[in-house]
Design a protein around this motif. Structure first.
Motif, PDB file in Angstrom:
ATOM      1  N   THR A 133       0.834  -1.198   0.000  1.00 61.88           N
ATOM      2  CA  THR A 133       0.000   0.000   0.000  1.00 61.88           C
ATOM      3  C   THR A 133       0.866   1.245   0.000  1.00 61.88           C
ATOM      4  O   THR A 133       0.616   2.196  -0.748  1.00 61.88           O
ATOM      5  N   LEU A 134       1.892   1.255   0.813  1.00 64.47           N
ATOM      6  CA  LEU A 134       2.801   2.397   0.868  1.00 64.47           C
ATOM      7  C   LEU A 134       3.545   2.561  -0.459  1.00 64.47           C
ATOM      8  O   LEU A 134       3.772   3.681  -0.919  1.00 64.47           O
ATOM      9  N   VAL A 135       3.891   1.458  -1.097  1.00 64.22           N
ATOM     10  CA  VAL A 135       4.540   1.500  -2.412  1.00 64.22           C
ATOM     11  C   VAL A 135       3.615   2.159  -3.431  1.00 64.22           C
ATOM     12  O   VAL A 135       4.033   2.997  -4.225  1.00 64.22           O
ATOM     13  N   ALA A 136       2.346   1.792  -3.385  1.00 63.79           N
ATOM     14  CA  ALA A 136       1.378   2.336  -4.345  1.00 63.79           C
ATOM     15  C   ALA A 136       1.244   3.845  -4.214  1.00 63.79           C
ATOM     16  O   ALA A 136       1.003   4.532  -5.210  1.00 63.79           O
ATOM     17  N   THR A 137       1.415   4.378  -2.996  1.00 66.24           N
ATOM     18  CA  THR A 137       1.298   5.831  -2.832  1.00 66.24           C
ATOM     19  C   THR A 137       2.357   6.571  -3.640  1.00 66.24           C
ATOM     20  O   THR A 137       2.097   7.661  -4.137  1.00 66.24           O
ATOM     21  N   LEU A 138       3.527   5.982  -3.772  1.00 69.43           N
ATOM     22  CA  LEU A 138       4.603   6.631  -4.528  1.00 69.43           C
ATOM     23  C   LEU A 138       4.217   6.805  -5.990  1.00 69.43           C
ATOM     24  O   LEU A 138       4.275   7.905  -6.539  1.00 69.43           O
ATOM     25  N   ALA A 139       3.819   5.706  -6.615  1.00 68.70           N
ATOM     26  CA  ALA A 139       3.469   5.758  -8.033  1.00 68.70           C
ATOM     27  C   ALA A 139       2.207   6.587  -8.265  1.00 68.70           C
ATOM     28  O   ALA A 139       2.142   7.390  -9.199  1.00 68.70           O
ATOM     29  N   ALA A 140       1.203   6.411  -7.406  1.00 77.97           N
ATOM     30  CA  ALA A 140      -0.058   7.130  -7.588  1.00 77.97           C
ATOM     31  C   ALA A 140       0.131   8.638  -7.436  1.00 77.97           C
ATOM     32  O   ALA A 140      -0.357   9.423  -8.260  1.00 77.97           O
ATOM     33  N   CYS A 141       0.840   9.046  -6.414  1.00 79.07           N
ATOM     34  CA  CYS A 141       1.043  10.482  -6.181  1.00 79.07           C
ATOM     35  C   CYS A 141       1.938  11.109  -7.246  1.00 79.07           C
ATOM     36  O   CYS A 141       1.666  12.215  -7.708  1.00 79.07           O
ATOM     37  N   ALA A 142       2.987  10.415  -7.639  1.00 79.50           N
ATOM     38  CA  ALA A 142       3.883  10.962  -8.666  1.00 79.50           C
ATOM     39  C   ALA A 142       3.155  11.072 -10.003  1.00 79.50           C
ATOM     40  O   ALA A 142       3.285  12.083 -10.705  1.00 79.50           O
ATOM     41  N   ALA A 143       2.393  10.057 -10.361  1.00 81.93           N
ATOM     42  CA  ALA A 143       1.645  10.109 -11.616  1.00 81.93           C
ATOM     43  C   ALA A 143       0.602  11.224 -11.584  1.00 81.93           C
ATOM     44  O   ALA A 143       0.425  11.952 -12.569  1.00 81.93           O
ATOM     45  N   ALA A 144      -0.088  11.383 -10.455  1.00 84.05           N
ATOM     46  CA  ALA A 144      -1.082  12.455 -10.329  1.00 84.05           C
ATOM     47  C   ALA A 144      -0.413  13.818 -10.435  1.00 84.05           C
ATOM     48  O   ALA A 144      -0.943  14.732 -11.073  1.00 84.05           O
ATOM     49  N   ALA A 145       0.769  13.960  -9.834  1.00 78.64           N
ATOM     50  CA  ALA A 145       1.497  15.229  -9.910  1.00 78.64           C
ATOM     51  C   ALA A 145       1.909  15.554 -11.346  1.00 78.64           C
ATOM     52  O   ALA A 145       2.035  16.717 -11.707  1.00 78.64           O
ATOM     53  N   ALA A 146       2.073  14.507 -12.138  1.00 75.66           N
ATOM     54  CA  ALA A 146       2.439  14.698 -13.548  1.00 75.66           C
ATOM     55  C   ALA A 146       1.216  14.944 -14.427  1.00 75.66           C
ATOM     56  O   ALA A 146       1.342  15.146 -15.629  1.00 75.66           O
ATOM     57  N   GLY A 147       0.029  14.919 -13.829  1.00 79.10           N
ATOM     58  CA  GLY A 147      -1.183  15.205 -14.578  1.00 79.10           C
ATOM     59  C   GLY A 147      -1.915  13.983 -15.091  1.00 79.10           C
ATOM     60  O   GLY A 147      -2.906  14.109 -15.811  1.00 79.10           O
ATOM     61  N   ALA A 148      -1.451  12.791 -14.743  1.00 73.99           N
ATOM     62  CA  ALA A 148      -2.113  11.567 -15.193  1.00 73.99           C
ATOM     63  C   ALA A 148      -3.337  11.286 -14.321  1.00 73.99           C
ATOM     64  O   ALA A 148      -3.336  11.585 -13.122  1.00 73.99           O
ATOM     65  N   ALA A 149      -4.356  10.723 -14.933  1.00 75.25           N
ATOM     66  CA  ALA A 149      -5.507  10.257 -14.158  1.00 75.25           C
ATOM     67  C   ALA A 149      -5.075   8.999 -13.423  1.00 75.25           C
ATOM     68  O   ALA A 149      -4.420   8.133 -13.996  1.00 75.25           O
ATOM     69  N   VAL A 150      -5.391   8.907 -12.141  1.00 72.44           N
ATOM     70  CA  VAL A 150      -4.928   7.787 -11.322  1.00 72.44           C
ATOM     71  C   VAL A 150      -6.117   7.114 -10.655  1.00 72.44           C
ATOM     72  O   VAL A 150      -6.977   7.778 -10.081  1.00 72.44           O
ATOM     73  N   HIS A 151      -6.141   5.806 -10.744  1.00 75.16           N
ATOM     74  CA  HIS A 151      -7.138   4.991 -10.056  1.00 75.16           C
ATOM     75  C   HIS A 151      -6.390   3.897  -9.319  1.00 75.16           C
ATOM     76  O   HIS A 151      -5.559   3.219  -9.904  1.00 75.16           O
ATOM     77  N   VAL A 152      -6.677   3.729  -8.032  1.00 73.86           N
ATOM     78  CA  VAL A 152      -6.066   2.669  -7.242  1.00 73.86           C
ATOM     79  C   VAL A 152      -7.149   1.650  -6.948  1.00 73.86           C
ATOM     80  O   VAL A 152      -8.193   1.989  -6.384  1.00 73.86           O
ATOM     81  N   ILE A 153      -6.901   0.413  -7.331  1.00 71.96           N
ATOM     82  CA  ILE A 153      -7.910  -0.642  -7.229  1.00 71.96           C
ATOM     83  C   ILE A 153      -7.337  -1.815  -6.443  1.00 71.96           C
ATOM     84  O   ILE A 153      -6.177  -2.171  -6.614  1.00 71.96           O
ATOM     85  N   THR A 154      -8.179  -2.417  -5.610  1.00 69.61           N
ATOM     86  CA  THR A 154      -7.807  -3.643  -4.909  1.00 69.61           C
ATOM     87  C   THR A 154      -9.016  -4.564  -4.874  1.00 69.61           C
ATOM     88  O   THR A 154     -10.156  -4.097  -4.907  1.00 69.61           O
ATOM     89  N   VAL A 155      -8.758  -5.851  -4.800  1.00 67.50           N
ATOM     90  CA  VAL A 155      -9.850  -6.818  -4.661  1.00 67.50           C
ATOM     91  C   VAL A 155     -10.002  -7.250  -3.208  1.00 67.50           C
ATOM     92  O   VAL A 155     -10.862  -8.050  -2.893  1.00 67.50           O
ATOM     93  N   ASN A 156      -9.171  -6.699  -2.340  1.00 69.71           N
ATOM     94  CA  ASN A 156      -9.184  -7.069  -0.931  1.00 69.71           C
ATOM     95  C   ASN A 156     -10.038  -6.060  -0.161  1.00 69.71           C
ATOM     96  O   ASN A 156      -9.623  -4.930   0.066  1.00 69.71           O
ATOM     97  N   ASP A 157     -11.239  -6.485   0.246  1.00 71.65           N
ATOM     98  CA  ASP A 157     -12.169  -5.585   0.938  1.00 71.65           C
ATOM     99  C   ASP A 157     -11.589  -5.042   2.236  1.00 71.65           C
ATOM    100  O   ASP A 157     -11.765  -3.863   2.567  1.00 71.65           O
ATOM    101  N   TYR A 158     -10.894  -5.892   2.988  1.00 68.56           N
ATOM    102  CA  TYR A 158     -10.306  -5.450   4.254  1.00 68.56           C
ATOM    103  C   TYR A 158      -9.299  -4.328   4.018  1.00 68.56           C
ATOM    104  O   TYR A 158      -9.349  -3.289   4.688  1.00 68.56           O
ATOM    105  N   LEU A 159      -8.392  -4.518   3.074  1.00 68.65           N
ATOM    106  CA  LEU A 159      -7.382  -3.493   2.805  1.00 68.65           C
ATOM    107  C   LEU A 159      -8.001  -2.227   2.232  1.00 68.65           C
ATOM    108  O   LEU A 159      -7.562  -1.120   2.553  1.00 68.65           O
ATOM    109  N   ALA A 160      -9.013  -2.379   1.407  1.00 70.19           N
ATOM    110  CA  ALA A 160      -9.680  -1.204   0.844  1.00 70.19           C
ATOM    111  C   ALA A 160     -10.276  -0.345   1.953  1.00 70.19           C
ATOM    112  O   ALA A 160     -10.111   0.880   1.961  1.00 70.19           O
ATOM    113  N   GLU A 161     -10.937  -0.974   2.905  1.00 68.02           N
ATOM    114  CA  GLU A 161     -11.540  -0.238   4.019  1.00 68.02           C
ATOM    115  C   GLU A 161     -10.468   0.382   4.913  1.00 68.02           C
ATOM    116  O   GLU A 161     -10.526   1.563   5.252  1.00 68.02           O
ATOM    117  N   ARG A 162      -9.466  -0.424   5.277  1.00 67.57           N
ATOM    118  CA  ARG A 162      -8.401   0.055   6.157  1.00 67.57           C
ATOM    119  C   ARG A 162      -7.657   1.241   5.530  1.00 67.57           C
ATOM    120  O   ARG A 162      -7.466   2.272   6.162  1.00 67.57           O
TER     121      ARG A 162
END
Length: 98
Positions: free
Chosen positions: A56-85
């Motif tokens: 999850t912490l790894v994903a923040t790096l790519a998601a935030c950097a891509a968003a800062a570059a102007g890319a549309a970002v979607h973070v998806i998981t199939v794990n309901d527990y992790l999604a809620e947490r």
């Protein structure tokens, strides 16, 4: 990054800012292996990690950097527990920056 793309220097700067923000808001600091995983994701590669290694912490790096570059970002998981947490954790970060 919007004009120059994901150059090593700009990605390093973005990751440093994201790492510092995570440290200040979540109390979590990215480890070197997580920085490498974020770089892999940002460049369209797959980063395989074991349970508890901080995907999850790894994903923040790519998601935030891509968003800062102007890319549309979607973070998806199939794990309901992790999604809620993680939505609760990140909502706290959003509230603290307001």
């Amino acid at each position: 990054m919007r004009r120059q793309g994901f150059t090593d220097e700009l990605v390093a700067r973005a990751f440093a800012a994201i790492r510092e923000a995570s440290s200040r808001t979540l109390g979590l600091r990215h480890h070197d292996v997580q920085l490498m995983g974020g770089w892999a994701l940002l460049h369209g590669r797959i980063a395989e990690m074991e349970t508890g290694e901080g995907k999850t912490l790894v994903a923040t790096l790519a998601a935030c950097a891509a968003a800062a570059a102007g890319a549309a970002v979607h973070v998806i998981t199939v794990n309901d527990y992790l999604a809620e947490r993680d939505s609760q954790t990140n909502a706290r970060c959003s509230d603290s920056s307001a």
